[in-house]
Scaffold this motif. Structure first.
Motif, short mmCIF file in Angstrom:
data_model
loop_
_atom_site.label_atom_id
_atom_site.label_comp_id
_atom_site.label_asym_id
_atom_site.label_seq_id
_atom_site.Cartn_x
_atom_site.Cartn_y
_atom_site.Cartn_z
N ALA A 2 0.88 -1.17 0.00
CA ALA A 2 0.00 0.00 0.00
C ALA A 2 0.92 1.22 0.00
O ALA A 2 1.41 1.65 1.04
N VAL A 3 1.17 1.75 -1.18
CA VAL A 3 2.20 2.79 -1.35
C VAL A 3 1.58 4.16 -1.06
O VAL A 3 0.79 4.68 -1.84
N ALA A 34 -1.80 2.16 -4.71
CA ALA A 34 -1.13 3.41 -4.33
C ALA A 34 -2.15 4.50 -4.05
O ALA A 34 -3.27 4.47 -4.57
N SER A 35 -1.74 5.45 -3.24
CA SER A 35 -2.54 6.65 -3.03
C SER A 35 -2.11 7.68 -4.08
O SER A 35 -1.03 7.57 -4.67
N THR A 36 -2.97 8.65 -4.28
CA THR A 36 -2.66 9.69 -5.27
C THR A 36 -1.41 10.48 -4.85
O THR A 36 -0.81 11.17 -5.67
N ALA A 37 -1.00 10.37 -3.58
CA ALA A 37 0.20 11.06 -3.10
C ALA A 37 1.48 10.27 -3.37
O ALA A 37 2.57 10.74 -3.06
N LEU A 95 1.94 -0.42 -13.30
CA LEU A 95 2.83 -0.73 -12.17
C LEU A 95 2.02 -0.93 -10.89
O LEU A 95 2.36 -1.75 -10.04
N VAL A 96 0.95 -0.15 -10.77
CA VAL A 96 0.01 -0.33 -9.65
C VAL A 96 -1.34 -0.69 -10.23
O VAL A 96 -1.67 -0.33 -11.36
N SER A 97 -2.13 -1.42 -9.44
CA SER A 97 -3.42 -1.88 -9.96
C SER A 97 -4.57 -0.96 -9.59
O SER A 97 -5.60 -0.96 -10.25
N ARG A 98 -4.42 -0.20 -8.51
CA ARG A 98 -5.50 0.70 -8.09
C ARG A 98 -4.89 1.97 -7.52
O ARG A 98 -3.85 1.92 -6.86
N LEU A 99 -5.57 3.07 -7.76
CA LEU A 99 -5.16 4.36 -7.23
C LEU A 99 -6.34 4.92 -6.43
O LEU A 99 -7.46 4.96 -6.94
N VAL A 100 -6.07 5.32 -5.19
CA VAL A 100 -7.16 5.83 -4.34
C VAL A 100 -6.70 7.09 -3.61
O VAL A 100 -5.50 7.38 -3.54
N GLN A 101 -7.66 7.81 -3.06
CA GLN A 101 -7.33 8.97 -2.24
C GLN A 101 -6.55 8.50 -1.01
O GLN A 101 -6.75 7.37 -0.54
N GLN A 147 -8.16 6.67 1.72
CA GLN A 147 -8.77 5.40 1.33
C GLN A 147 -7.76 4.27 1.15
O GLN A 147 -8.13 3.12 0.89
N LEU A 148 -6.46 4.61 1.29
CA LEU A 148 -5.43 3.61 0.94
C LEU A 148 -5.49 2.37 1.83
O LEU A 148 -5.58 1.24 1.32
N LEU A 149 -5.46 2.56 3.15
CA LEU A 149 -5.46 1.39 4.02
C LEU A 149 -6.79 0.65 3.99
O LEU A 149 -6.82 -0.58 3.94
N PRO A 150 -7.94 1.38 3.99
CA PRO A 150 -9.21 0.66 3.83
C PRO A 150 -9.27 -0.17 2.54
O PRO A 150 -9.78 -1.30 2.53
N GLU A 151 -8.72 0.38 1.46
CA GLU A 151 -8.73 -0.35 0.19
C GLU A 151 -7.84 -1.60 0.29
O GLU A 151 -8.23 -2.69 -0.15
N ALA A 152 -6.66 -1.44 0.88
CA ALA A 152 -5.75 -2.59 1.06
C ALA A 152 -6.41 -3.63 1.95
O ALA A 152 -6.33 -4.84 1.69
N GLN A 153 -7.09 -3.16 2.98
CA GLN A 153 -7.79 -4.06 3.90
C GLN A 153 -8.90 -4.81 3.17
O GLN A 153 -9.12 -6.00 3.41
#
Ligand code: CAA
Length: 264
Positions: free
Chosen positions: A107-108, A128-131, A182-188, A191-197
């Motif tokens: 979770a980058v 990854a997050s947008t950051a 390189l990454v499969s999903r990009l989130v705010q 939302q990064l850890l919830p998405e990884a979870q």
């Protein structure tokens, strides 16, 4: 007085079937020192051996994912020392040392440079997050990537993009990393850890044996010529039929009910 015990460089928390491993040297932008390598690899191997752990998320505390290998630590090494220390060799255990093939989710959250990007690429899923941003700037330091970057990046995004990125040392934005695959999903960011979870929870609901075989087949895809890898896929596929989970999964489908998979 006894020797000072170094502060832990990583933080591990377990929540149900998911383990969260956080790089925790925010002041050094989570630079991957030898201590971090040993702690992180040891933790992942231990979690992987634990049947209750079904997915492992790796992320960074603070604004960085990881700004690369620890330059301060490497700066004074000579060739003999680098060889004698087998510098960075243990990182590979994350990929091929997992006897339980517990999936690793990167979770980058911020910059993933050098060894940081290489750590993400060692994982099975990268979101990854947008950051976030990525880069392999080793050439600017008079070295080359040493944790798999020169091999994994071209395999993941193609030679043209990989050589462009490595030879110019440029920063790849999160959006570009998504467009490269390189990454499969990009989130705010929030939302990064919830998405990884959510990914972890999803795969934890499936047959552990099937998930492990998927990872083994994926490993074959990365490592073998196609003919051999196809045979390996078939071998793994057949071996599924030796498991209770295959009968449960297919039986549940036919009986129109939810499957109950074994725990190990
Ligand atoms: N190793 C050791 N320390 C590092 C580091 C690294 N890779 N990256 C950052 N730091 C430290 C800085 O030295 C600084 O420490 P001090 O406060 O003690 O001076 C602290 O983290 C904060 O960094 P900056 O002040 O530089 O932060 P910034 O926001 O101005 O810049 C950055 C951020 C652009 C990421 C910059 O820190 C940077 O360029 N870092 C190095 C990136 C890099 O080259 N990585 C590749 C490393 S080589 C490698 O990884 C080899 C391999 O293949 C395994």
């Amino acid at each position: 007085a006894g020797a000072a015990v170094p502060e832990a460089a990583i933080e591990v928390t377990q929540q149900g079937p998911t383990a969260l491993v956080e790089l925790n040297r925010p002041k050094a932008l989570n630079a991957l020192s030898t201590q971090v390598m040993h702690e992180l690899v040891d933790a992942v191997m231990q979690l992987d051996a634990e049947p209750s752990v079904r997915a492992i998320i790796i992320t960074g505390r603070g604004k960085a994912f990881a700004a690369g290998a620890d330059i301060r630590e490497m700066a004074g090494l000579d060739q003999a020392q680098a060889e004698q220390q087998q510098l960075f060799a243990r990182w590979q255990e994350l990929s091929t040392g997992r006897k339980g093939w517990t999936p690793l989710i990167a979770a980058v959250n911020g910059i993933a440079l050098g060894g940081g990007a290489e750590l993400a690429m060692l994982c099975d899923v990268i979101i990854a997050s947008t950051a976030a941003s990525f880069g392999l700037p080793e050439v600017t330091l008079g070295v080359i990537p040493g944790i798999g970057g020169t091999q994994r990046l071209p395999r993941l995004v193609g030679r043209a993009r990989a050589m462009d990125a490595m030879l110019t040392a440029r920063r790849i934005s999160a959006e570009e990393a998504l467009s490269w695959g390189l990454v499969s999903r990009l989130v705010q960011p929030e939302q990064l850890l919830p998405e990884a979870q959510a990914i972890a929870d999803k795969l934890a609901s499936f047959s552990p044996g099937a998930v492990a075989r998927l990872l083994q087949a994926s490993h074959a895809a990365d490592n073998m010529p196609l003919d051999a890898a196809l045979l390996e896929e078939r071998r793994l596929f057949y071996s599924c039929f030796g498991t209770a989970d295959q009968r449960e999964g297919m039986g549940a489908f036919l009986e129109k009910r939810q499957p109950v998979f074994t725990k190990n």
